[in-house]
Design a protein around this motif. Structure first.
Motif, short mmCIF file in Angstrom:
data_model
loop_
_atom_site.label_atom_id
_atom_site.label_comp_id
_atom_site.label_asym_id
_atom_site.label_seq_id
_atom_site.Cartn_x
_atom_site.Cartn_y
_atom_site.Cartn_z
N GLY A 349 32.57 44.82 35.84
CA GLY A 349 32.52 44.46 34.42
C GLY A 349 33.66 45.15 33.71
N GLY A 350 34.51 44.41 32.99
CA GLY A 350 35.61 44.99 32.22
C GLY A 350 36.53 45.84 33.07
N VAL A 351 36.80 47.08 32.57
CA VAL A 351 37.76 47.94 33.27
C VAL A 351 37.18 48.46 34.60
CG1 VAL A 351 37.14 50.15 32.17
CG2 VAL A 351 39.51 49.70 32.86
N GLY A 352 35.90 48.20 34.84
CA GLY A 352 35.28 48.53 36.13
C GLY A 352 35.92 47.77 37.28
N ILE A 353 36.87 46.92 36.97
CA ILE A 353 37.59 46.18 38.02
C ILE A 353 38.55 47.11 38.78
CG2 ILE A 353 39.49 45.47 36.51
CD1 ILE A 353 37.91 43.24 39.20
N THR A 354 38.91 48.28 38.20
CA THR A 354 39.98 49.09 38.81
C THR A 354 39.69 49.52 40.26
OG1 THR A 354 39.16 51.03 37.63
CG2 THR A 354 41.06 49.90 36.66
N PRO A 355 38.51 50.08 40.56
CA PRO A 355 38.28 50.45 41.97
C PRO A 355 38.18 49.23 42.87
CG PRO A 355 36.31 50.89 40.66
CD PRO A 355 37.38 50.51 39.70
N VAL A 356 37.73 48.11 42.29
CA VAL A 356 37.66 46.87 43.07
C VAL A 356 39.08 46.43 43.44
CG1 VAL A 356 37.10 44.40 42.87
CG2 VAL A 356 35.47 46.13 42.08
N MET A 357 40.00 46.51 42.48
CA MET A 357 41.40 46.13 42.76
C MET A 357 41.97 46.96 43.90
SD MET A 357 42.10 43.61 40.94
CE MET A 357 43.80 43.38 41.41
N SER A 358 41.73 48.25 43.84
CA SER A 358 42.26 49.14 44.87
C SER A 358 41.73 48.72 46.24
CB SER A 358 41.86 50.57 44.54
OG SER A 358 42.18 51.41 45.60
N ASN A 359 40.42 48.44 46.30
CA ASN A 359 39.82 48.03 47.58
C ASN A 359 40.37 46.69 48.04
OD1 ASN A 359 37.82 50.04 48.53
ND2 ASN A 359 36.96 49.75 46.48
N LEU A 360 40.57 45.77 47.09
CA LEU A 360 41.09 44.45 47.47
C LEU A 360 42.53 44.56 47.96
CD1 LEU A 360 39.64 42.14 44.67
CD2 LEU A 360 38.87 42.36 47.04
N HIS A 361 43.33 45.41 47.30
CA HIS A 361 44.70 45.61 47.77
C HIS A 361 44.70 46.12 49.21
CE1 HIS A 361 47.12 44.66 44.34
NE2 HIS A 361 46.47 45.48 43.54
N ALA A 362 43.77 47.05 49.49
CA ALA A 362 43.72 47.60 50.86
C ALA A 362 43.34 46.50 51.85
CB ALA A 362 42.74 48.75 50.92
N LEU A 363 42.32 45.71 51.50
CA LEU A 363 41.87 44.65 52.43
C LEU A 363 43.01 43.66 52.65
CD1 LEU A 363 38.26 43.98 51.06
CD2 LEU A 363 38.90 45.25 53.10
N ARG A 364 43.76 43.39 51.58
CA ARG A 364 44.86 42.42 51.71
C ARG A 364 45.98 42.99 52.59
NH1 ARG A 364 49.03 40.97 46.93
NH2 ARG A 364 48.74 38.74 46.93
N SER A 365 46.35 44.23 52.34
CA SER A 365 47.49 44.73 53.12
C SER A 365 47.13 44.90 54.58
CB SER A 365 48.03 46.04 52.53
OG SER A 365 47.02 46.97 52.48
N ARG A 366 45.81 45.00 54.85
CA ARG A 366 45.39 45.11 56.25
C ARG A 366 45.06 43.74 56.84
NH1 ARG A 366 41.11 49.94 54.90
NH2 ARG A 366 42.65 51.36 54.02
N ARG A 367 45.21 42.70 56.01
CA ARG A 367 44.82 41.34 56.43
C ARG A 367 43.40 41.36 57.00
NH1 ARG A 367 48.57 39.95 53.90
NH2 ARG A 367 50.14 38.39 54.47
N ASP A 368 42.51 42.05 56.30
CA ASP A 368 41.12 42.17 56.76
C ASP A 368 40.47 40.78 56.71
OD1 ASP A 368 38.29 42.78 56.88
OD2 ASP A 368 38.90 44.87 56.57
#
Ligand code: FAD
Length: 471
Positions: A349-368
């Motif tokens: 919700g709102g700025v609560g997206i920040t830790p989600v973004m970090s996790n998504l960036h990691a999953l993307r760079s690892r091609r999870d």
């Protein structure tokens, strides 16, 4: 506000098999290792409380017995002092200690233990007041024995600590001043309590007990020196430089920082750090923010900040070139703690997206290859920070983004309103029940969404949340 080629997640080579996650999980984050470390710290904690009793019971030259209630009162006092000393370790941001539990859980533990300390102190005082009143002597500090006055000072300090913490918002105490007051009361209270124990001399005059209390004082002093003196020195030697301040949707600003000394060590996606800009590390003027990028991108880090009060508004205006200090990483809101997960449900919700973004960036760079369903609530669609970046990530990994604007645009076909049970039922297929559910957002949203998930049959151990408030 478009999908800037910020951290280039797509640069990482795709793994040949489905073992993407395992390749990035540190041995220390594997479930068994985490449980063993948690067990170790709990044993140390309970051992620390039991230690005074063990020393007193096994010591020689014990004073003549006075009575069961007397010993009970003394025991309450000793346990209170042992726990009070431990409190400094809990709030000292010791990574090895907070790691297995998460900093937020440790702070909650600290909060409830404080009630325990005050309760034990009051019990100590009440038993003596009711059954051994002469031992309490005079109340007037001018004529009373100094060591008894010290006991009362400790009681008042610990009482004030709790009142000013629990009622901080109601008392309208500024967070910064509250922190300074909190430290001053805690230090005064502890020094008064230890002087009381040593000055009164019941049991503590025994040779081994004297060594015990001096040892406790030294350990306490060690934590204090580390957190208030040495850590700021380490931070001063490892400053960071702000290299960019970018505008995001929803009034959020993303600061990018480059290390000028040692970069962050051993950090996981989704973790947070204390950030200070424009103040020395000794000033106690630092705020916790999630690192919104992922460790896989190298030593630069970003914080995405929503101006909600004085400090966040000031930080959001930081100009490139400014010097910053970072203390971290902390926190457990990370896909790296979920090695066995078949997929992820993330609710932001709102700025609560920040830790989600970090996790998504990691999953993307690892091609999870594991699927992720993200439910992302905002007042309006245009407030959804990182909207374009999410679209871009969804092209590279199996990510489904469900935007939930509270006030949808007229031609909006998707979900809208609040994240409730009906919305979750529509969007989360049965197979997701055993996936980790990671929630971050305003406390009412987290409470409502986790209750709805429990109703849908998601086990409590599969729901974790990051709360943007530590006290
Ligand atoms: C683990 C964690 C991660 C966070 N991540 C982000 C993020 O990525 N982006 C973002 O915009 N916000 C984040 N926050 C929230 C952010 O820390 C607060 O919004 C900010 O500290 C508020 O300070 P202020 O002076 O602007 O507001 P104020 O009005 O002074 O404070 C509002 C409330 O924020 C809390 N707060 C204030 N200062 C501190 C502090 N130094 N330490 C702890 N709590 C404090 C207090 O409960 C206070 O009542 C996070 C918070 C936590 C605990």
């Amino acid at each position: 506000m478009d999908a800037r080629p910020r951290p280039d997640d797509s640069a990482a080579p795709a793994p040949a098999d489905g073992s993407a996650a395992a390749r990035f999980i540190r041995p220390a984050d594997r479930p068994l290792a985490v449980m063993l470390r948690a067990g170790f710290w709990l044993t140390v904690g309970f051992g620390g409380i039991a230690l005074p009793f063990a020393v007193l019971l096994t010591g020689s030259a014990r004073p003549p017995p006075v009575g069961l209630l007397w010993d009970f009162a003394m025991g309450c006092g000793f346990a209170a002092l042992a726990i009070a000393a431990m409190q400094f370790a809990l709030t000292g941001r010791i990574k090895a200690l907070t790691g297995p539990f998460g900093a937020d859980i440790v702070y909650v533990f600290h909060r409830y233990l404080s009630w325990g300390v005050l309760g034990l102190m009051l019990l100590h005082f009440a038993v003596l007041y009711i059954w051994y009143q002469p031992a309490l002597g005079e109340l007037n500090p001018l004529t009373a024995r100094w060591e008894l006055t010290m006991g009362r000072v400790a009681l008042v300090c610990f009482g004030l600590l709790i009142v000013t913490s629990e009622l901080r918002k109601w008392l309208r105490l500024d967070y910064h001043w509250w922190r300074i007051l909190h430290l001053a009361l805690a230090v005064t209270g502890f020094v008064a309590a230890i002087s009381h124990v040593l000055g009164v001399g019941n049991y503590s005059s025994m040779e081994n007990a004297l060594a015990l209390w001096l040892g406790v004082t030294l350990v306490w002093l060690g934590f204090l020196i580390w957190s208030r003196l040495l850590r700021p020195v380490v931070q001063t030697r490892n400053p960071w430089r702000i290299t960019a301040n970018e505008v995001e949707r929803g009034g959020v600003r993303t600061l990018t920082l480059r290390p000028e000394g040692r970069a962050l060590q051993d950090w996981k996606p989704g973790q947070f750090a204390w950030l200070s800009v424009g103040h020395s590390p000794w000033a106690m003027r630092e705020n916790p923010f999630t690192i919104s990028t992922a460790p896989d991108h190298g030593p630069e880090i970003s914080f995405s900040i929503k101006p909600l009060g004085d400090d966040s508004a000031r930080l959001a205006k930081t100009t490139p070139g400014s010097l910053a200090y970072v203390d971290g990483p902390f926190g457990t809101f990370s896909v790296d703690r979920e090695l066995d997960a078949a997929g992820f449900v993330m609710i932001a919700g709102g700025v609560g997206i920040t830790p989600v973004m970090s996790n998504l960036h990691a999953l993307r760079s690892r091609r999870d290859p594991r699927p992720v369903i993200l439910i992302y609530a905002n007042p309006e669609l245009n407030d959804a920070s990182f909207r374009e970046e999410l679209d871009s990530i969804a092209r590279d990994i199996d990510l489904t983004v469900i935007h939930v604007p509270e006030e949808p645009p007229e031609d909006w076909q998707g979900e809208s309103g609040r994240v409730d049970k009906a919305l979750l039922t529509r969007n989360l297929p049965g197979v997701t029940r055993d996936w980790p559910h990671m929630l971050c957002g305003p406390p009412p949203m987290i409470a409502a969404a986790s209750a709805a998930l429990r109703d849908l049959g998601v086990p409590a151990r599969r729901i974790s949340f990051e709360i943007f408030e530590l006290v």
